[in-house]
Design an enzyme around this catalytic site. Sequence first.
Site, PDB file in Angstrom:
ATOM      1  N   ARG A  40       0.828  -1.214   0.000  1.00  9.71           N
ATOM      2  CA  ARG A  40       0.000   0.000   0.000  1.00  9.71           C
ATOM      3  C   ARG A  40       0.861   1.262   0.000  1.00  9.71           C
ATOM      4  NH1 ARG A  40      -2.433  -3.446   3.767  1.00  9.71           N
ATOM      5  NH2 ARG A  40      -1.075  -2.695   5.418  1.00  9.71           N
ATOM      6  N   ARG A 100      10.324 -12.331  22.429  1.00 10.34           N
ATOM      7  CA  ARG A 100      10.769 -11.723  23.699  1.00 10.34           C
ATOM      8  C   ARG A 100      11.106 -12.738  24.785  1.00 10.34           C
ATOM      9  NH1 ARG A 100       6.173  -7.115  23.837  1.00 10.34           N
ATOM     10  NH2 ARG A 100       7.056  -5.801  22.204  1.00 10.34           N
ATOM     11  N   CYS A 129       6.198  -1.870  25.562  1.00 17.42           N
ATOM     12  CA  CYS A 129       6.388  -0.437  25.836  1.00 17.42           C
ATOM     13  C   CYS A 129       6.153  -0.068  27.310  1.00 17.42           C
ATOM     14  CB  CYS A 129       5.488   0.395  24.930  1.00 17.42           C
ATOM     15  SG  CYS A 129       3.811  -0.213  24.785  1.00 17.42           S
ATOM     16  N   GLN A 156      -2.881   3.616  29.082  1.00 21.95           N
ATOM     17  CA  GLN A 156      -2.127   3.521  27.833  1.00 21.95           C
ATOM     18  C   GLN A 156      -2.792   4.288  26.690  1.00 21.95           C
ATOM     19  OE1 GLN A 156      -0.549  -0.913  29.089  1.00 21.95           O
ATOM     20  NE2 GLN A 156      -0.493  -0.412  26.919  1.00 21.95           N
ATOM     21  N   SER A 159      -2.115   5.512  20.664  1.00 22.33           N
ATOM     22  CA  SER A 159      -1.045   5.236  19.698  1.00 22.33           C
ATOM     23  C   SER A 159      -0.353   3.918  20.006  1.00 22.33           C
ATOM     24  CB  SER A 159      -0.028   6.377  19.675  1.00 22.33           C
ATOM     25  OG  SER A 159       0.406   6.673  20.989  1.00 22.33           O
ATOM     26  N   GLY A 160      -0.569   3.365  21.178  1.00 23.38           N
ATOM     27  CA  GLY A 160      -0.044   2.029  21.486  1.00 23.38           C
ATOM     28  C   GLY A 160      -0.632   0.981  20.561  1.00 23.38           C
ATOM     29  N   LYS A 213       2.787  -9.077  30.553  1.00 25.13           N
ATOM     30  CA  LYS A 213       4.112  -8.778  29.984  1.00 25.13           C
ATOM     31  C   LYS A 213       5.057  -8.178  31.020  1.00 25.13           C
ATOM     32  CE  LYS A 213       2.385  -8.324  25.285  1.00 25.13           C
ATOM     33  NZ  LYS A 213       1.962  -7.436  24.202  1.00 25.13           N
ATOM     34  N   HIS A 242       2.341   6.697  27.553  1.00 23.86           N
ATOM     35  CA  HIS A 242       1.683   5.846  28.539  1.00 23.86           C
ATOM     36  C   HIS A 242       2.013   6.376  29.943  1.00 23.86           C
ATOM     37  CE1 HIS A 242       0.605   3.226  25.387  1.00 23.86           C
ATOM     38  NE2 HIS A 242       1.310   2.150  25.672  1.00 23.86           N
TER      39      HIS A 242
END
Length: 336
Positions: A40, A100, A129, A156, A159-160, A213, A242
Amino acid sequence: MSQLTVAILGATGEVGKEMLNSLLERNIPIKDLKLFASKRSAGQTMMFGDKELVIETLTTDCFEGIDVVLCALDDDIARIYLPEAKKQGCLVIDNSSIYRLDENVPLVVPEVNPDDIFNHQGIIANPNCSTIIALVAIAKLHKEATIHSMIVSTYQAVSGAGKQGIEELETQVVDIAEGKSVTPHIFPYQIAYNLIPQIGGFNEEGHSSEEMKLQNEGRKILHHPDLDVTCTCVRVPVIRSHSEAITLFLDKDLSVEEARQIVSETDGVKLIDDLDHQGYPMPLDTSNQDLVYVGRIRKSKIGNQSVLTLWCCGDQVRKGAATNAVQILEYYIQNK
Ligand SMILES: NC(=O)C1=CN([C@@H]2O[C@H](COP(=O)(O)OP(=O)(O)OC[C@H]3O[C@@H](n4cnc5c(N)ncnc54)[C@H](OP(=O)(O)O)[C@@H]3O)[C@@H](O)[C@H]2O)C=CC1
Ligand SMILES: N[C@@H](CC(=O)OP(=O)(O)O)C(=O)O
């Protein structure tokens, strides 16, 4: 590796865009920078300093001649391309969550465990994050008085959830102002003028994936397998940064003044804790930069235990993702 050929996968996304800024700001020695995204975006351009770079469609044939891959792709897309990048000998620094907890992959916050970088076998993972922001905030406190458990609530930003998360909040605010009905696509409910106490799916015990997490990744980064964390993650109608309320159970009693002093000396942290003048961190003041801000440091008693609570805010697209990855590369170059 004096001058590097670097590729950004997902260059047009929230994290990818900030990777370009962080690479420039940190003077990473770059011979050639290649930008990849979906078909795209192919043919569009992005500026890197005064250079105009053309975005290419990501394919598995893209990795020849590339020294370092900075990955800002969602998990399902990263899974397709990163094994190929590794096979072709690139050093991969990955922002997705797929590697991770892999024991062969270092999980690194440069202010906390930089030397883990050198255990890599081709891939280095960037943590979640909220985890990065929390660990930067508490890193020096943990050195001075071991943290054995934490209670955390996160607030949060949209945009997270990437560029579509921002679009969803902005669209809903306009639609509501115009009296139109709102249909959520990215978040499970309306996020404008609301809070949503769910980020990710839930496990059998009722914890969301985002909530697990901080414990799972925190244990690995701090080399502290006994760290206990209980966390509540909430999506809030904030664009960037955040925020987290963190209560620490420490092995040693620290006064508020001692804690403030330690926090003020922590790498990557700025202390704003001036109650007389309503001084504390807020997302509007902490966005578009790399520092993690800490304030509202205070003590309370839970049972017989004295606990320390702090409030922190950090731009999760910058320090919580793009800059952390670029700092990993910077440390690697400077110390290898
Ligand atoms: N946003 C944040 O605060 C944080 C994000 N992360 C992680 O970073 C990663 C990126 O997140 P974020 O930047 O927010 O996401 P965005 O949705 O903003 O960007 C996604 C990027 O992936 C590209 N992409 C999508 N599909 C494909 C495809 N099929 N082939 C190639 N490229 C594709 C998009 O390209 P196109 O523009 O062409 O669609 C875009 O560049 C995720 O793993 C996320 O979990 C980690 C920490 C914080
Ligand atoms: N899930 C985080 C952002 C993120 O992408 O995290 P992770 O990289 O752990 O999937 C949020 O929505 O705020």
